[in-house]
Scaffold this active site. Structure first.
Site, PDB file in Angstrom:
ATOM      1  N   LEU A  11      25.057   5.624  56.245  1.00  0.00           N
ATOM      2  CA  LEU A  11      24.479   4.164  56.174  1.00  0.00           C
ATOM      3  C   LEU A  11      24.341   3.866  54.649  1.00  0.00           C
ATOM      4  O   LEU A  11      23.377   4.125  54.142  1.00  0.00           O
ATOM      5  CB  LEU A  11      23.450   3.841  57.118  1.00  0.00           C
ATOM      6  CG  LEU A  11      23.778   4.285  58.507  1.00  0.00           C
ATOM      7  CD1 LEU A  11      22.572   4.028  59.309  1.00  0.00           C
ATOM      8  CD2 LEU A  11      25.019   3.555  59.205  1.00  0.00           C
ATOM      9  N   ARG A  18      14.230  -3.458  46.611  1.00  0.00           N
ATOM     10  CA  ARG A  18      13.192  -3.058  45.728  1.00  0.00           C
ATOM     11  C   ARG A  18      13.530  -2.402  44.506  1.00  0.00           C
ATOM     12  O   ARG A  18      12.632  -2.048  43.669  1.00  0.00           O
ATOM     13  CB  ARG A  18      12.198  -2.173  46.757  1.00  0.00           C
ATOM     14  CG  ARG A  18      11.509  -3.014  47.695  1.00  0.00           C
ATOM     15  CD  ARG A  18      10.862  -2.081  48.665  1.00  0.00           C
ATOM     16  NE  ARG A  18      11.762  -1.693  49.739  1.00  0.00           N
ATOM     17  CZ  ARG A  18      11.620  -1.013  50.794  1.00  0.00           C
ATOM     18  NH1 ARG A  18      10.547  -0.368  50.965  1.00  0.00           N
ATOM     19  NH2 ARG A  18      12.646  -0.712  51.619  1.00  0.00           N
ATOM     20  N   GLY A  82      20.893  -4.659  60.596  1.00  0.00           N
ATOM     21  CA  GLY A  82      20.197  -3.504  61.109  1.00  0.00           C
ATOM     22  C   GLY A  82      21.164  -2.098  61.115  1.00  0.00           C
ATOM     23  O   GLY A  82      22.321  -2.286  61.049  1.00  0.00           O
ATOM     24  N   THR A  83      20.442  -1.042  61.237  1.00  0.00           N
ATOM     25  CA  THR A  83      20.970   0.165  61.361  1.00  0.00           C
ATOM     26  C   THR A  83      21.819   0.367  62.445  1.00  0.00           C
ATOM     27  O   THR A  83      22.960   1.022  62.552  1.00  0.00           O
ATOM     28  CB  THR A  83      19.928   1.304  61.091  1.00  0.00           C
ATOM     29  OG1 THR A  83      18.715   1.171  62.132  1.00  0.00           O
ATOM     30  CG2 THR A  83      19.468   1.406  59.644  1.00  0.00           C
ATOM     31  N   GLU A 158       8.951   1.337  64.579  1.00  0.00           N
ATOM     32  CA  GLU A 158       9.002   0.905  63.221  1.00  0.00           C
ATOM     33  C   GLU A 158       7.469   0.470  62.700  1.00  0.00           C
ATOM     34  O   GLU A 158       6.672   0.036  63.641  1.00  0.00           O
ATOM     35  CB  GLU A 158       9.808  -0.113  62.747  1.00  0.00           C
ATOM     36  CG  GLU A 158      11.220   0.250  63.044  1.00  0.00           C
ATOM     37  CD  GLU A 158      11.673   1.455  62.246  1.00  0.00           C
ATOM     38  OE1 GLU A 158      11.682   1.508  60.877  1.00  0.00           O
ATOM     39  OE2 GLU A 158      11.967   2.490  62.827  1.00  0.00           O
ATOM     40  N   SER A 408      28.102  21.171  -4.184  1.00  0.00           N
ATOM     41  CA  SER A 408      27.525  20.319  -3.435  1.00  0.00           C
ATOM     42  C   SER A 408      27.691  18.809  -3.993  1.00  0.00           C
ATOM     43  O   SER A 408      28.037  18.708  -4.990  1.00  0.00           O
ATOM     44  CB  SER A 408      25.743  20.283  -4.026  1.00  0.00           C
ATOM     45  OG  SER A 408      25.329  21.891  -3.549  1.00  0.00           O
TER      46      SER A 408
HETATM   47  C1  UD1 Z   1      14.704   3.332  58.701  1.00  0.00           C
HETATM   48  C2  UD1 Z   1      14.459   3.554  60.049  1.00  0.00           C
HETATM   49  C3  UD1 Z   1      12.951   4.347  60.027  1.00  0.00           C
HETATM   50  C4  UD1 Z   1      13.112   5.526  59.296  1.00  0.00           C
HETATM   51  C5  UD1 Z   1      13.864   5.503  57.917  1.00  0.00           C
HETATM   52  C6  UD1 Z   1      13.920   6.555  57.306  1.00  0.00           C
HETATM   53  C7  UD1 Z   1      15.476   1.919  61.590  1.00  0.00           C
HETATM   54  C8  UD1 Z   1      15.432   0.548  62.093  1.00  0.00           C
HETATM   55  N1  UD1 Z   1      14.406   2.400  60.793  1.00  0.00           N
HETATM   56  O1  UD1 Z   1      13.965   2.663  58.089  1.00  0.00           O
HETATM   57  O2  UD1 Z   1      12.843   4.606  61.316  1.00  0.00           O
HETATM   58  O3  UD1 Z   1      11.842   6.161  59.118  1.00  0.00           O
HETATM   59  O4  UD1 Z   1      14.934   4.579  57.995  1.00  0.00           O
HETATM   60  O5  UD1 Z   1      14.282   6.579  55.828  1.00  0.00           O
HETATM   61  O6  UD1 Z   1      16.560   2.410  61.482  1.00  0.00           O
HETATM   62  N2  UD1 Z   1      21.322   0.000  56.474  1.00  0.00           N
HETATM   63  C9  UD1 Z   1      22.689  -0.639  56.647  1.00  0.00           C
HETATM   64  N3  UD1 Z   1      23.009  -1.750  57.552  1.00  0.00           N
HETATM   65  C10 UD1 Z   1      21.897  -2.331  57.828  1.00  0.00           C
HETATM   66  C11 UD1 Z   1      20.801  -1.957  57.594  1.00  0.00           C
HETATM   67  C12 UD1 Z   1      20.349  -0.808  56.909  1.00  0.00           C
HETATM   68  O7  UD1 Z   1      23.542   0.126  56.256  1.00  0.00           O
HETATM   69  O8  UD1 Z   1      21.910  -3.501  58.275  1.00  0.00           O
HETATM   70  C13 UD1 Z   1      21.258   1.269  55.835  1.00  0.00           C
HETATM   71  C14 UD1 Z   1      20.443   1.205  54.604  1.00  0.00           C
HETATM   72  O9  UD1 Z   1      21.591   1.023  53.198  1.00  0.00           O
HETATM   73  C15 UD1 Z   1      19.896   2.459  54.322  1.00  0.00           C
HETATM   74  C16 UD1 Z   1      19.729   3.000  55.779  1.00  0.00           C
HETATM   75  O10 UD1 Z   1      20.671   2.022  56.708  1.00  0.00           O
HETATM   76  O11 UD1 Z   1      20.703   3.544  53.826  1.00  0.00           O
HETATM   77  C17 UD1 Z   1      18.171   2.809  56.342  1.00  0.00           C
HETATM   78  O12 UD1 Z   1      17.965   1.377  56.169  1.00  0.00           O
HETATM   79  P1  UD1 Z   1      16.616   0.849  55.556  1.00  0.00           P
HETATM   80  O13 UD1 Z   1      16.616  -0.666  55.534  1.00  0.00           O
HETATM   81  O14 UD1 Z   1      16.344   1.608  54.331  1.00  0.00           O
HETATM   82  O15 UD1 Z   1      15.776   1.414  56.953  1.00  0.00           O
HETATM   83  P2  UD1 Z   1      14.086   1.752  56.772  1.00  0.00           P
HETATM   84  O16 UD1 Z   1      13.124   0.602  56.599  1.00  0.00           O
HETATM   85  O17 UD1 Z   1      13.835   2.847  55.434  1.00  0.00           O
END
Ligand code: UD1
Ligand code: CA
Length: 478
Positions: A11, A18, A82-83, A158, A408
């Site tokens: 992902l 940040r 979201g993830t 979360e 030199s």
């Molecule tokens: C996420 C987890 C959290 C975990 C943490 C570990 C969720 C809801 N939460 O939080 O439980 O402890 O990772 O590091 O999953 N990404 C996408 N598309 C999106 C959102 C995110 O590809 O729409 C990718 C981001 O680029 C990243 C990863 O998913 O590589 C995690 O996303 P991030 O926003 O960093 O999640 P955290 O808040 O860290």
């Protein structure tokens, strides 16, 4: 041996806000490789297929992935929902069946061996959904693992959705998961954005699968540093330092002496043989290769350099060059691309070289610039010699033969050739070829104006000293 999982999803669509950077978060370098390159390297040995979800900085991230993992599938997530949403899109893009490993693109310290152990535990427990967890000294910001009285995972909450009791939990979700693909497809359809961020959380899949009566487990890893994610520059530096220590430790285990590991930065691509010594403040980058017995540093930077046995490079910067066996460079020299120093050559202090070849045993001991040149064997280039290679429009070549003695402060105005065994007189501006065995002299003949100081600087300390030494206004002693 067949790879343990059928598909891996990385992902990497996030904004990386940040980082406050115009460069995508996953493209920042650590130990000579991008953050996502480390992740892909860790995942590749365990996964048959690779799929990366991209979003922010789409073009740059996609072209980088094409370069480092040409076979990887790229799925575009246009909105960051979201993830869970990112995984829905990746699944819609594949026909893979079996097991899927999911990791975040911002955790560069993950090791293949940890992923393998995770896969083994998942298989042994006949799990349908597994999450890798870690106990952190400071769990703030991470999803927390909520377990029941028997210790079985119930859900992942979360930080922003957690109540006060849940915030006290120090076991966190590392963001590494294994799922049965069919079960994940089913469960991910049921995700809702019913949470503080209004996003689809992949983490909710665990409780959905569990409540459908299938096996979901949380598997704890024992090294929490592996799962540290990068969200800002401080975490980038923290991960880089951990990576530095890992790389240095491996070299030390292989017989390399690193005098001060804290100030020694070595890219993961660098190859070092045993009995090399690296002194403090040195940085070895790119495709650098160092053979046994060499001494590097202190405060030396090497970029894509090959160093043969027993050579030593002291307080210098060398790039895209080859240094021969037992050659010595420095202190304080700058060896630029295209330089080849043969065995037992010496390049001393304050020397700059570029696109130049120095034959066996030849020396450039002090204060010289050597550019676009070929120098034979056993030749000595006198102090402060300049290879005048640039006429303001074009660069030109200089050829110096073997066993030459360049006096030199010689200016060798290229194009020019100095034959074998020739000499040049100190202070010469050589614009024409010097044949083998000749002495090239090209400077004004010296004239002494006798008594000048006594006449023109009368009363000065110089005039007094001259007078004491027997000089008069009309003449000087022999
Ligand atoms: C996420 C987890 C959290 C975990 C943490 C570990 C969720 C809801 N939460 O939080 O439980 O402890 O990772 O590091 O999953 N990404 C996408 N598309 C999106 C959102 C995110 O590809 O729409 C990718 C981001 O680029 C990243 C990863 O998913 O590589 C995690 O996303 P991030 O926003 O960093 O999640 P955290 O808040 O860290
Ligand atoms: Ca994160």
């Amino acid at each position: 041996m067949s790879k343990a999982v059928d598909l891996a999803i990385v992902l990497a669509a996030g904004e990386g806000t940040r980082m406050k950077s115009s460069l995508a978060k996953v493209l920042h370098p650590i130990a000579g490789k991008t953050v996502i390159h480390h992740v892909i390297d860790a995942v590749t040995p365990v996964a048959q297929e690779l799929s990366v979800v991209v979003g922010a900085h789409r073009e740059e991230v996609e072209s980088h992935i094409s370069a480092i993992a040409p076979a990887a599938k790229k799925t575009f997530q246009s909105e960051r929902n979201g993830t869970g949403h990112a995984v829905q899109l990746a699944l819609a893009d594949t026909k893979a069946t079996g097991f899927v490993l999911i990791v975040a693109g911002d955790t560069p310290l993950l090791r293949t061996s940890t992923l393998q152990e995770f896969v083994e535990a998942h298989t042994e427990l006949e799990s349908v959904a597994s999450v890798l967890t870690a106990v952190l000294p400071d769990p703030f910001g991470y999803g927390r693992i909520v377990r029941d009285d028997l210790g079985a995972i119930v859900s992942i909450v979360e930080e922003r959705d957690a109540d006060e009791d849940q915030k006290l939990i120090d076991e966190i979700n590392t963001g590494v998961y294994l799922f049965d693909i069919a079960a994940l497809r089913e469960a991910s359809k049921k995700l809702t954005a019913d949470n503080s961020q209004g996003e689809l959380y992949l983490t909710d899949v665990i409780s959905l699968i569990k409540s459908s009566g299938q096996v979901a487990v949380a598997i704890q890893s024992n090294d929490f540093t592996e799962t540290l994610g990068i969200n800002d520059r401080s975490q980038l530096a923290e991960c880089a330092a951990i990576m530095r220590d890992r790389i240095n430790d491996e070299h030390m285990r292989n017989g390399v002496s690193i005098i001060d590991p804290m100030t020694t930065w070595i890219d993961s691509s660098v190859v070092i043989e045993n009995d090399v010594t690296i002194y403090p403040g040195s940085a070895l980058y790119g495709h650098t290769k160092i053979e046994s017995g060499a001494q590097i540093g202190p405060r030396t930077t090497l970029v894509d350099v090959t160093i043969a046995k027993g050579a030593s490079i002291i307080e210098s910067r060398v790039a895209e060059s080859e240094i021969g066996a037992e050659a010595t460079v420095g202190p304080f020299s700058f060896i630029r691309p295209g330089t080849r120093l043969a065995a037992r050559t010496k390049v001393g202090a304050f020397v700059e070289m570029k696109s130049a070849t120095l034959g066996e045993g030849s020396k450039v001991p002090h204060l010289s610039y050597v550019g676009d040149a070929t120098i034979g064997e056993g030749t000595n280039i006198g102090a402060a010699t300049i290879f005048v290679n640039y006429d303001g429009i074009e660069k030109h070549q200089t050829v110096v033969g073997s066993h030459v003695r360049v006096g030199s402060d010689t200016m060798l105005v290229a194009p020019v050739t100095i034959g074998d065994g020739a000499y040049t007189a100190a202070g010469s501006v050589i614009t024409e070829n010097v044949p083998a065995g000749a002495m090239g002299v090209a400077r004004g003949k010296q004239r002494n104006v006798l008594g000048w100081v006594l006449r023109r600087r009368a009363g000065s300390k110089s005039a007094e000293a001259a007078k004491d030494a027997g000089a008069t206004e009309l003449g000087s002693p022999e």
